[in-house]
Design an enzyme around this catalytic site. Structure first.
Site, short mmCIF file in Angstrom:
data_model
loop_
_atom_site.label_atom_id
_atom_site.label_comp_id
_atom_site.label_asym_id
_atom_site.label_seq_id
_atom_site.Cartn_x
_atom_site.Cartn_y
_atom_site.Cartn_z
N SER A 93 0.84 -1.20 0.00
CA SER A 93 0.00 0.00 0.00
C SER A 93 0.87 1.25 0.00
O SER A 93 1.85 1.33 0.74
CB SER A 93 -0.87 0.01 1.25
OG SER A 93 -1.49 1.26 1.40
N HIS A 200 -14.41 21.42 3.78
CA HIS A 200 -13.33 22.41 3.63
C HIS A 200 -13.19 22.82 2.16
O HIS A 200 -13.05 21.98 1.27
CB HIS A 200 -12.01 21.85 4.16
CG HIS A 200 -10.97 22.93 4.30
ND1 HIS A 200 -10.28 23.44 3.23
CD2 HIS A 200 -10.56 23.62 5.39
CE1 HIS A 200 -9.46 24.40 3.66
NE2 HIS A 200 -9.62 24.53 4.97
N ASP A 353 -4.03 24.64 5.86
CA ASP A 353 -5.05 25.61 6.27
C ASP A 353 -5.89 25.06 7.42
O ASP A 353 -6.22 25.79 8.37
CB ASP A 353 -5.94 25.97 5.09
CG ASP A 353 -6.96 27.04 5.47
OD1 ASP A 353 -6.53 28.18 5.72
OD2 ASP A 353 -8.16 26.74 5.55
N CYS A 373 -23.30 8.35 19.47
CA CYS A 373 -24.43 8.23 18.55
C CYS A 373 -25.70 7.97 19.37
O CYS A 373 -25.65 7.29 20.40
CB CYS A 373 -24.20 7.08 17.57
SG CYS A 373 -22.89 7.44 16.39
#
Lengths: 405, 405
Positions: A93, A200, A353, A373
């Site tokens: 990976s 975002h 940011d 939840c």
């Protein structure tokens, strides 16, 4: 800890980066640690079995009867076929390489954007692969970092992914320091959390730009008819039914990307990588491709909207199993695939940011992360959330407000 | 057609409005018609049975075996209890009054914003109540409108709601003018569509402002702990599984509202108004309230995020059944309810901005509305979408692009 050092010195990394934040080469001691949390992936064949064993042991992501026996058994049985898949995409990976590069590039920017919290150092903390979250936490301690930002690398929050990483941090401290919680009233090391960022603007821009680039590779006369299939990792229906915020946040990312694109093409949010017999979120990516092509929509684009790095689900499942093999089987004209954010400059700006805005605002944690939840009955979730509300100083603040009433 | 005239002359409407767009009082003939589509509601007890009969006849929203027999039977059986509920909220649904006021206020703004397409006239077209979509279409013809904007009043698109209204328009033309399609190559009347607007900044601002106002009514020391429950009308799971975009778009609205609020409180998206034995979207609003209070979250706010007007699901289900009765039963401290947009000035600006931006851009239809859901096998959906692609001129444009290749 060697694996952790590699975070900032990736061998395949060619861009110039200022290693201001390592401690062993004479550069200054890091003041702020950015702990980049993700599930991770095996870097080579040898790591596959351990990765699967860790994955199938995590009750936040998979629930099995007699999990401590059945988990390793399934992991063992699946190892050979998964090794084969990794071999088809180069042996392992790339998630570790991408995350470490992203961290280094982000920290270089952060040192400029936020001199007050510099030097910044990125730590990779994976849930099922090396470097593990626990190893990252040891290194953070060793480095004597003053402030740690737990930064989930999943833009959309699910208890099965970001939640599992947050619980791993809680468990590490519970096991190693059962009598103390970090935070303002604890050991002096302060903690804050970036747990979700599905909306975002720079994340949205990254995906929109990558989709436009991929659209440009289709012939002009069919370009506007290409169906955009936003493909996210599915989760079991029971996870959703207890109130997991994941599908809602995924929907937000998709809508905003389409808004950025001026709704130029038809699109759908679909779900990939279902395993086992239980119902998961539908419609599935595979069945959607089959149905769309049958209806005459022969040009499709797959967009991996839930992960910010290439990994086996993009490079093998989307590229080989769907775009290539399934596309041929069902007679698609072309199934394209939008690039993952990886080290796209807009995406690096997004990461920088997110963290700089977070640090400058003094935000510690969003109240959303501290609530279980609605239908969750898991004691460990409640305990982890209570620990985080202490570690981030949220509980103390709440108590002050309540007592001043 | 009397009912339609009332669209612009609502008796309970006090703000000054320029009725520039009616044709019977000497004011100029409308050039642009804005057809405001919604499900509607019975205005009084006499209309309840017909409303329910229409609702249970619509296979886009409810599927029953032998629907033409079972539908009226269920409608008949439910009528008395539904009349009782309407009696508890003043005798009828206010959705007609609100929609007509919104339309009038919006058109007054449009006449100023878009003089080139003025005069504008709003037409209310309800799916199950008077004035029906068919009645509105007759009036539009009678008025000799040049351009019609089919404007769904559901911000988030579902085939069961907006899709059903779009199909009603298609069916009206199929039945009355089987040989001609409106549009540039048809009768000269042009059509365009605003089918979804889940992320419009002024919709988001309206909800965020209303939430802030309601939050201010909670004592300061518990304000930040109030759990915000965004409650949307649920839909059957099978609708979602075929790829209906509704839950994803609802998620987008919720995330953006929370972003606007700076993520100030914990929140969840939950689903109300489930009927029948099939699985619907979960978690349900009722069960969530019970679970939250049991966990100690005793201050909650219900936010009707899927509808822009008050109606029985807000005034009865949320206010009486949940906030009042259930709250008392389970021992909640307080369950507040955020106001619906109704005629909030920010929301009127939202409607006017949506239509004026749409008209000025020359947009006719988003490709998204013309694609059936991946797993949809309904011939009527395919036919309706083909009709819309002709009526909006989309098909013709596509054919031109293809032939120029």
């Amino acid at each position: 800890m060697n694996s952790l050092r590699r975070v900032l010195v990736s061998p395949s990394f060619n861009s110039p980066v200022r290693f201001t934040s390592t401690t062993t080469d004479g550069s200054p001691k890091p003041k702020t640690g950015i702990l980049m949390l993700n599930m991770g992936g095996p870097r080579n064949s040898e790591e596959v079995k351990q990765f699967l064993t860790n994955l199938f042991a995590d009750r936040d992501i998979i629930r099995l009867p007699v999990q401590n026996k059945l988990g390793p058994w399934i992991a063992n049985r699946r190892t050979p076929s998964i090794i084969e898949k990794y071999n088809e995409i180069g042996g392992g990976s790339p998630i570790y390489d991408w995350t470490s590069k992203q961290g280094a590039l982000m920290c270089a920017k952060l040192d400029q954007l936020c001199p007050e919290s510099a030097p910044h150092k990125a730590y990779v903390g994976f849930r099922y692969a090396k470097p593990t979250t626990e190893e990252a936490l040891e290194q953070i301690e060793e480095d004597g970092v003053e402030h740690v930002v737990a930064f989930s690398q999943y833009p959309q929050y699910s208890c099965t992914t970001s939640g599992s990483s947050m619980k791993a941090i809680y468990r590490y401290f519970q096991q190693n320091y059962p009598l103390k919680t970090p935070g303002p009233t604890g050991d002096g090391v302060t903690w804050s959390v970036i747990d979700r960022w599905p909306t975002h603007p720079l994340l949205i821009k990254t995906f929109a730009q990558n989709i436009m680039k991929e659209l440009d590779t289709f012939p002009e006369h069919i370009r506007s008819q290409v169906v955009l299939l936003f493909s996210a990792h599915s989760v079991p229906q029971y996870v959703m039914n207890r109130g997991d915020p994941y599908p809602a946040e995924m929907g937000a990312t998709v809508q905003l990307v389409m808004q950025e694109l001026g709704w130029c093409n038809p699109y759908r949010l679909v779900w990939q990588s279902k395993v086992g017999p239980l119902p998961w979120l539908e419609p599935g990516t595979e069945n959607t491709i089959k149905a769309m092509v049958k209806k005459g929509q022969k040009n499709l684009m797959l967009i991996p909207i839930a992960f910010v790095n290439d990994h086996i689900e993009t490079l093998h499942e989307l590229d080989i199993e769907y775009a290539q093999d399934l596309g041929k089987e069902v007679g698609a004209e072309r199934i394209g695939r939008c690039a993952a954010p990886n080290c796209d400059p807009t995406f690096i700006d997004c990461l920088a940011d997110l963290v700089s805005t977070h640090l400058k605002s003094g935000e510690t944690v969003k109240p959303q992360m501290l609530m279980t939840c609605p239908m969750c009955t898991e004691e460990s979730c409640k305990d982890a959330k209570m620990w985080w509300s202490k570690a981030t100083g949220y509980l103390e603040k709440q108590q002050k407000v309540a007592s001043s009433a």
